[in-house]
Design a protein around this motif. Sequence first.
Motif, PDB file in Angstrom:
ATOM      1  N   GLY A 208       0.802  -1.208   0.000  1.00  0.00           N
ATOM      2  CA  GLY A 208       0.000   0.000   0.000  1.00  0.00           C
ATOM      3  C   GLY A 208       0.838   1.263   0.000  1.00  0.00           C
ATOM      4  N   GLU A 209       0.153   2.389   0.065  1.00  0.00           N
ATOM      5  CA  GLU A 209       0.813   3.698   0.122  1.00  0.00           C
ATOM      6  C   GLU A 209       0.047   4.616   1.076  1.00  0.00           C
ATOM      7  OE1 GLU A 209       1.041   5.184  -3.868  1.00  0.00           O
ATOM      8  OE2 GLU A 209       2.691   3.856  -4.419  1.00  0.00           O
ATOM      9  N   GLY A 210      -0.505   4.041   2.122  1.00  0.00           N
ATOM     10  CA  GLY A 210      -1.342   4.798   3.036  1.00  0.00           C
ATOM     11  C   GLY A 210      -0.555   5.510   4.111  1.00  0.00           C
ATOM     12  N   ALA A 211      -1.290   5.949   5.134  1.00  0.00           N
ATOM     13  CA  ALA A 211      -0.687   6.681   6.242  1.00  0.00           C
ATOM     14  C   ALA A 211       0.298   5.790   6.972  1.00  0.00           C
ATOM     15  CB  ALA A 211      -1.779   7.163   7.190  1.00  0.00           C
ATOM     16  N   ALA A 212       1.361   6.412   7.485  1.00  0.00           N
ATOM     17  CA  ALA A 212       2.382   5.663   8.204  1.00  0.00           C
ATOM     18  C   ALA A 212       1.756   4.949   9.396  1.00  0.00           C
ATOM     19  CB  ALA A 212       3.488   6.600   8.661  1.00  0.00           C
ATOM     20  N   GLY A 213       2.127   3.710   9.595  1.00  0.00           N
ATOM     21  CA  GLY A 213       1.612   2.917  10.701  1.00  0.00           C
ATOM     22  C   GLY A 213       2.486   1.700  10.903  1.00  0.00           C
ATOM     23  N   ARG A 214       1.858   0.620  11.415  1.00  0.00           N
ATOM     24  CA  ARG A 214       2.654  -0.551  11.754  1.00  0.00           C
ATOM     25  C   ARG A 214       1.922  -1.861  11.468  1.00  0.00           C
ATOM     26  NH1 ARG A 214       5.335   1.334  17.553  1.00  0.00           N
ATOM     27  NH2 ARG A 214       6.391   3.163  16.734  1.00  0.00           N
ATOM     28  N   ARG A 215       1.068  -1.845  10.473  1.00  0.00           N
ATOM     29  CA  ARG A 215       0.338  -3.091  10.205  1.00  0.00           C
ATOM     30  C   ARG A 215       0.777  -3.735   8.896  1.00  0.00           C
ATOM     31  NH1 ARG A 215      -3.815  -5.714  12.219  1.00  0.00           N
ATOM     32  NH2 ARG A 215      -4.402  -3.988  13.606  1.00  0.00           N
ATOM     33  N   SER A 216       0.448  -3.150   7.757  1.00  0.00           N
ATOM     34  CA  SER A 216       0.645  -3.792   6.462  1.00  0.00           C
ATOM     35  C   SER A 216       1.818  -3.176   5.715  1.00  0.00           C
ATOM     36  CB  SER A 216      -0.636  -3.665   5.620  1.00  0.00           C
ATOM     37  OG  SER A 216      -1.752  -4.166   6.325  1.00  0.00           O
ATOM     38  N   ARG A 217       2.370  -3.941   4.786  1.00  0.00           N
ATOM     39  CA  ARG A 217       3.495  -3.470   3.983  1.00  0.00           C
ATOM     40  C   ARG A 217       3.060  -2.283   3.117  1.00  0.00           C
ATOM     41  NH1 ARG A 217       4.840  -7.591   0.099  1.00  0.00           N
ATOM     42  NH2 ARG A 217       6.562  -6.202  -0.462  1.00  0.00           N
ATOM     43  N   ALA A 218       3.960  -1.290   2.992  1.00  0.00           N
ATOM     44  CA  ALA A 218       3.612  -0.101   2.217  1.00  0.00           C
ATOM     45  C   ALA A 218       4.868   0.635   1.810  1.00  0.00           C
ATOM     46  CB  ALA A 218       2.709   0.826   3.023  1.00  0.00           C
ATOM     47  N   ARG A 219       4.741   1.436   0.750  1.00  0.00           N
ATOM     48  CA  ARG A 219       5.816   2.365   0.384  1.00  0.00           C
ATOM     49  C   ARG A 219       5.695   3.587   1.291  1.00  0.00           C
ATOM     50  NH1 ARG A 219       3.652   0.806  -4.629  1.00  0.00           N
ATOM     51  NH2 ARG A 219       5.042  -0.531  -5.857  1.00  0.00           N
ATOM     52  N   THR A 220       6.749   3.865   2.025  1.00  0.00           N
ATOM     53  CA  THR A 220       6.714   4.942   3.010  1.00  0.00           C
ATOM     54  C   THR A 220       7.981   5.780   2.917  1.00  0.00           C
ATOM     55  OG1 THR A 220       7.740   3.552   4.704  1.00  0.00           O
ATOM     56  CG2 THR A 220       5.331   3.556   4.597  1.00  0.00           C
ATOM     57  N   ALA A 221       7.975   6.905   3.625  1.00  0.00           N
ATOM     58  CA  ALA A 221       9.163   7.758   3.667  1.00  0.00           C
ATOM     59  C   ALA A 221      10.223   7.215   4.592  1.00  0.00           C
ATOM     60  CB  ALA A 221       8.761   9.170   4.108  1.00  0.00           C
ATOM     61  N   HIS A 222       9.861   6.260   5.439  1.00  0.00           N
ATOM     62  CA  HIS A 222      10.804   5.688   6.386  1.00  0.00           C
ATOM     63  C   HIS A 222      10.694   4.180   6.324  1.00  0.00           C
ATOM     64  CE1 HIS A 222      11.572   9.615   8.299  1.00  0.00           C
ATOM     65  NE2 HIS A 222      10.308   9.841   7.987  1.00  0.00           N
ATOM     66  N   GLY A 223      11.820   3.513   6.370  1.00  0.00           N
ATOM     67  CA  GLY A 223      11.846   2.065   6.287  1.00  0.00           C
ATOM     68  C   GLY A 223      13.090   1.613   5.555  1.00  0.00           C
ATOM     69  N   ARG A 224      13.107   0.353   5.147  1.00  0.00           N
ATOM     70  CA  ARG A 224      14.285  -0.156   4.443  1.00  0.00           C
ATOM     71  C   ARG A 224      14.232   0.260   2.976  1.00  0.00           C
ATOM     72  NH1 ARG A 224      13.397  -5.096   1.758  1.00  0.00           N
ATOM     73  NH2 ARG A 224      11.284  -5.911   2.016  1.00  0.00           N
ATOM     74  N   THR A 225      15.388   0.541   2.410  1.00  0.00           N
ATOM     75  CA  THR A 225      15.480   0.970   1.014  1.00  0.00           C
ATOM     76  C   THR A 225      15.367  -0.236   0.096  1.00  0.00           C
ATOM     77  OG1 THR A 225      16.885   2.833   1.645  1.00  0.00           O
ATOM     78  CG2 THR A 225      16.912   2.170  -0.662  1.00  0.00           C
TER      79      THR A 225
END
Length: 706
Positions: free
Chosen positions: A453-470
């Motif tokens: 997904g590409e939703g709001a930052a959280g801690r449930r499902s995998r997503a493209r985010t501004a923070h995380g592993r490259t």
Amino acid sequence: MSIPYPFSALVGQEELRLALALNAVSPAVGGVLVRGEKGTAKSTAVRALSALLPEVAVVPGCRFSCDPAAPDPACPDGPHPVGAHGAGESAASRPARLVELPVGASEDRLVGALDIERALADGVKAFEPGLLADAHRGVLYVDEVNLLHDHLVDLLLDAAAMGASYVEREGVSVRHAARFLLVGTMNPEEGELRPQLLDRFGLTVEVAASRETDERVEVVRRRLAYDADPAAFTARWAGEEEALRQRIAAARRLLPDVRLGDAALRQIAATCAAFEVDGMRADIVMARTATALAAWAGRTVVLAEDVRQAALLALPHRRRRNPFDAPGLDEDRLDETLEREAGSDEGDEGGEGGGGREGDDGEEDPDPDGPGGGGAPPQDAGPGQDGADGADGGDDRSGDAAHPGAGPGSGPAPAPGQDSPGGPEGGPAGGERPAAAATEPYRTRALSVPGLGEGAAGRRSRARTAHGRTTGDRRPEGALTALHLTATIRAAAPHQRARGRSGPGLVVRRDDLRQAVREGREGNLVLFVVDASGSMAARQRMGAVKGAVLSLLLDAYQRRDKVGLITFRGATAELALPPTSSVDTGAARLASLPTGGRTPLAAGLLKAHEVLRVERLRDPARRPLLVVVTDGRATGGAEPVALAARAARLLAAAGTAAVVVDCESGPVRLGLAAALAEELGGVAVTPGELRADTVSALVKDVRRAA
């Protein structure tokens, strides 16, 4: 520029005004979190405070507001020698700033941005200051702080604790001073802050609208007068505002001379221990608050009443163990602790409750209201309030709140197809039953939405985010926020000869820059559809069912999800909780949920489809997770089973990820919930399979067998 509402004209809210004034006297207290319903003057009070703060002297031309008497030696605009304004030239002075941090601000807007292109090509630190630099030596105000992204809250509170902001990007580092008065406001109905973040606010205040007619009348009268002519209204309160301004300045001057005796210190430590507050931050905040209270009252000695008031402001939000606990403090227990630890030094100052009215010279304290007066002139500060208000996978910390819960109820079940005793659907003529108590919540297994997904930052499902592993790179769209250094060098390397490179530096152009693509976790919309019909109550399972839903709500809180609750019973389905970030509200609605009547499963599923359709329009990036809690039965109306199947297929066609919590029990199982999960295109789990310890035990057994 709009004229702020006068602080001294606020009606009532003594505790709020006191907490803000104490932070103005001693910013080391650590800021204040204001919790309350909408329209309770939270934002108005914060904006009004900034007008009372003394002006600050700054080094001319310094973007980071360095103090000429003690400039920051690491200031990016420095170095500034002491007395940088020069002999005979006055330092520049300006009012203390009120800087507002929007909920949707980016990390670069908060901490500042580095020009990565110039850093790589020219080797210079081209830094554009952010809001933390603007707020240095002023007030940083975050409205709806509970809605701020977690990583921004972490950056904000780290800067507040260290008094400095650090920007680290690809080997380029910038540090600057960032000392400010941090004030956050929030409406608990819209979600809570994590306990570890609550602890970083020095004080907390609960505000509510007055229920007294006269008080509310005064609120409206003053607000209408202000709206009609802000300048004239403010002029009428100019004298009181100046008196408050002078009082804050005097308390600041007195603060270094205030003595915190051993007796008061023992009371502080005993109070924190008695209320089982985690860590030592509460003790330190209480000590600083009690010292500021003494200075605010014009005294140089901390008294027991200062310690008591400090506890009421600094401890309630630090005692929450999970999001379903209401903040608060038992004042009788507090008084008992203070009396038990009272020292002989207190008697020399007039005793508990008596010393707060006199200064060290025996004269009457100029503030008739004492430390609890909140700072407003007593002759004008009527009670009430101003009516204007300004417009995560879990971190596995659920052990604090989670307790082993009971499994599903084991009461006798009727034979398949037979109604329970007392009438159809588990009650006299299918009537309503009292609400069942939920079992204790427990830690649940991780449920997630498939895909990326590409939703709001959280801690449930995998997503493209501004923070995380490259996970990759791409060309930047707009400003570059996360440089992929290796990809940038790889893109620039083939062109070095054509660009005339002659030295060791790499010639980098805009087209060479690559943005890092990162994968993290997102928060989802978890919509619960709970069967509250008689078929559930008849088997005495509702307590266990509520315990399972409560556990999932706790998991949703930890994973930064929005939650919604639909219940169905009788003839219809009801949206008991519209999608919100306030899981404690969901828990309250669940606790009062009655049961009984028929089982309109199709109505519950169709209601879920409609709610999710609306939410997709409101927040299209937030993916939903549907959790249906039922035994799979469907009664009432013509062809209830077929209608429920069609409603399930409608949800599946919309791509809704679904989990069915199968509450069927008894020696003979019909498998209706499993069939419903198949129609939804989801999975079915039993309440027992939701427990994380069950999953862990299964993994251990597999490893042992290997």
